[in-house]
Design an enzyme around this catalytic site. Structure first.
Site, short mmCIF file in Angstrom:
data_model
loop_
_atom_site.label_atom_id
_atom_site.label_comp_id
_atom_site.label_asym_id
_atom_site.label_seq_id
_atom_site.Cartn_x
_atom_site.Cartn_y
_atom_site.Cartn_z
N ASN A 210 -4.50 -7.74 3.15
CA ASN A 210 -3.93 -6.74 4.35
C ASN A 210 -3.65 -7.51 5.63
O ASN A 210 -3.52 -8.83 5.51
CB ASN A 210 -5.16 -5.85 4.54
N ASP A 279 -10.77 -3.60 -1.00
CA ASP A 279 -11.75 -2.77 -1.77
C ASP A 279 -11.37 -2.94 -3.15
O ASP A 279 -12.29 -2.64 -3.92
CB ASP A 279 -11.59 -1.41 -1.37
N LYS A 289 3.85 -16.19 -14.14
CA LYS A 289 4.39 -15.23 -13.33
C LYS A 289 4.80 -13.72 -13.78
O LYS A 289 5.50 -13.88 -14.89
CB LYS A 289 5.72 -15.92 -12.59
N PHE A 324 -18.04 -3.20 10.70
CA PHE A 324 -16.77 -2.66 11.31
C PHE A 324 -16.19 -1.36 10.46
O PHE A 324 -16.39 -1.37 9.24
CB PHE A 324 -15.43 -3.83 11.24
N LYS A 338 -20.27 5.69 7.58
CA LYS A 338 -20.47 4.52 6.94
C LYS A 338 -21.71 3.53 7.77
O LYS A 338 -22.74 3.05 6.97
CB LYS A 338 -19.37 3.59 7.34
N LYS A 342 -24.36 2.59 4.46
CA LYS A 342 -24.49 1.33 4.71
C LYS A 342 -25.58 0.64 4.96
O LYS A 342 -25.89 -0.43 5.10
CB LYS A 342 -23.07 0.54 4.88
N1 CTP Z 1 -16.63 -4.11 3.48
C1 CTP Z 1 -17.43 -5.02 2.83
N2 CTP Z 1 -16.88 -5.19 1.41
C2 CTP Z 1 -16.06 -4.35 0.99
C3 CTP Z 1 -15.34 -3.44 1.69
C4 CTP Z 1 -15.83 -3.38 2.92
O1 CTP Z 1 -18.51 -5.70 3.03
N3 CTP Z 1 -15.58 -4.40 -0.44
C5 CTP Z 1 -17.14 -4.09 4.92
C6 CTP Z 1 -16.21 -4.48 5.89
O2 CTP Z 1 -16.39 -5.72 6.28
C7 CTP Z 1 -16.55 -3.54 7.12
C8 CTP Z 1 -17.01 -2.34 6.48
O3 CTP Z 1 -17.26 -2.73 5.14
O4 CTP Z 1 -17.59 -4.30 7.89
C9 CTP Z 1 -16.30 -0.91 6.32
O5 CTP Z 1 -14.85 -1.25 5.97
P1 CTP Z 1 -13.95 -0.40 5.85
O6 CTP Z 1 -12.44 -1.01 5.28
O7 CTP Z 1 -13.45 0.33 7.10
O8 CTP Z 1 -14.48 0.52 5.01
P2 CTP Z 1 -14.76 0.91 3.56
O9 CTP Z 1 -16.24 0.99 3.35
O10 CTP Z 1 -14.06 -0.04 2.64
O11 CTP Z 1 -14.15 2.53 3.30
P3 CTP Z 1 -12.97 2.91 3.29
O12 CTP Z 1 -11.67 1.84 2.95
O13 CTP Z 1 -12.57 3.97 2.21
O14 CTP Z 1 -12.48 3.48 4.82
#
Ligand code: CTP
Length: 405
Positions: A210, A279, A289, A324, A338, A342
């Site tokens: 990303n 995620d 490849k 975050f 969240k 969490k």
């Molecule tokens: N995070 C994490 N591990 C993951 C995904 C996210 O520790 N596999 C943590 C990120 O570091 C951040 C928080 O979760 O502090 C929120 O991440 P975000 O991408 O905003 O949310 P998600 O929980 O992944 O939900 P969504 O993508 O559905 O909004």
């Protein structure tokens, strides 16, 4: 503001070959809009001409205790009164010895003795001279007087020897200066910060990732260190250099990050997860490849562990957990969800659609949500945003009665 802009820096340059590097430091300070006045010892002038420092600083260079031009009368008193901080770089074994004895035998020594502002020494010398018990005793005495020390770097010295004694990098000295202007309210706290994206490999040349640049996480790490914390920074692949004076661990995948974070989590009082963890990852990484075919390609993905959620489920008593949330809509609602799901103390909600917020820009505009309410912060630099996050963490630590262990 996390910058040396407007700060009055008195730079004492002494007689080491590293004096030429101090000229670069003056350039960096002036670029940052600090006001620099240079005092040189006689032996420093053998290495670099005073004209170099006056041209770079835009100010006269002070050299002589007994100069009789009217504006320089009582220079030692006026110079120390007019500075916010005195930086001695490079500091030779000779100058360190003189000041450890309180000798006032030249302009720089008298300025330092007369000063009531912080003094930072950046030693540079041959490694045997540095290691000599006399120098080490003198350094201890300077620290006992309350002076600050930036430890010399290791490496090949001008004389060909290899060891401790090189003038430290400017970034290290700069962090020490910045720390003087910050509160030390995170002293004694161990802090774990994650930053950057993760990369999930598809084949030997491709990955899913990303746009995270790591800038927010690195700003959090630097500002926490300045406020006195012992920092561990775990970062995904970013192009930023390691911030000084902390442990930096570089990882690639979400799984690597999970392993590293979980192995360190129980030893820290505060965890801030600013990393943009992927995620999903490809169900399998191909050994060869992936070749294009006439058809499209369907990728099978599987979920990565939500590291933050796992930390929330396993956190030790008293630990502060900050997450975050990267959002494009319903910022407050998603942030609160969240925070609760969490099991966090604080969540920092980013607007990923703003042009001056979110990915790969120098500024950010966030909303802080804790269990008592929320605060919308203005558009700030990432370091100023980081400091506002630390203000909230410090107040949570106080409410919790301080230490978790
Ligand atoms: N995070 C994490 N591990 C993951 C995904 C996210 O520790 N596999 C943590 C990120 O570091 C951040 C928080 O979760 O502090 C929120 O991440 P975000 O991408 O905003 O949310 P998600 O929980 O992944 O939900 P969504 O993508 O559905 O909004």
């Amino acid at each position: 503001m996390s910058s040396l802009q407007g700060k009055r820096i008195l730079l004492g340059v002494t007689g080491s070959i590293a004096a030429y590097k101090a000229a670069e430091w003056v350039r960096s300070l002036v670029k940052e809009e600090a006001m620099v006045t240079v005092v040189m010892t006689r032996s420093a002038e053998r290495f670099v001409a005073p004209l170099t420092f006056s041209a770079l600083s835009g100010n006269p260079v002070y050299r002589d205790m007994f100069a009789d031009e009217s504006e320089r009368v009582m220079a030692h008193i006026n110079l120390s009164r007019e500075a916010d901080v005195i930086l001695v770089a490079p500091a030779t074994a000779q100058t360190i010895a003189r000041l450890s004895m309180g000798l006032a035998d030249d302009l720089l020594a008298t300025v330092i003795l007369a000063a009531r502002v912080p003094v930072v020494f950046c030693p540079a010398m041959n490694s045997n001279m540095w290691a000599h018990p006399a120098t080490q005793e003198n350094i201890k005495r300077l620290q006992h007087f309350g002076y600050h020390l930036v430890h010399p770097d290791s490496g090949t010295l001008a004389c060909g020897d290899v060891g401790d004694g090189r003038l430290p990098e400017w970034d290290v000295a700069r962090e020490t200066l910045l720390a003087l202007f910050e509160p030390d309210d995170l002293i004694g706290k161990k802090v774990l910060i994650t930053a950057g994206p993760t990369r999930e490999p598809l084949d030997p040349v491709r990955f899913l990732s990303n746009r995270s640049s790591g800038k927010m996480g690195f700003a959090l790490a630097r500002t926490a260190r300045r406020r006195g914390a012992e920092v561990t920074l775990i970062t995904g692949p970013v192009s930023l250099p390691d911030p000084p004076c902390m442990e930096v661990i570089r990882v690639t995948t979400a799984e690597d990050m999970e392993k590293m974070v979980m192995s360190r989590a129980s030893a820290v009082q505060v965890i801030v997860k600013s990393a943009a963890v992927a995620d999903f990852k490809p169900a399998a990484c191909q050994v060869h490849k992936i070749k294009k075919t006439s058809q499209g390609l369907h990728l099978a993905l599987e979920k990565n562990t939500d590291i933050l959620k796992k930390l929330g489920e396993n956190r030790k008593h008293g630990q502060i957990l900050v997450g975050f949330a990267a959002e494009s809509r319903d910022h407050a609602g998603e942030g609160l969800r969240k925070l609760q799901e969490k099991n966090l103390d604080l969540i920092v909600v980013n607007d990923i659609l703003g042009t001056q917020t979110g990915f790969d820009v120098e500024t950010n505009q966030v909303t802080l949500i804790d269990r008592k309410g929320s605060a919308v912060l203005p558009l700030l630099t990432k370091e100023d945003t980081a400091n506002r996050i630390w203000d909230s963490v410090v107040s949570l630590l106080h409410k919790r009665g301080g230490d978790a262990g």
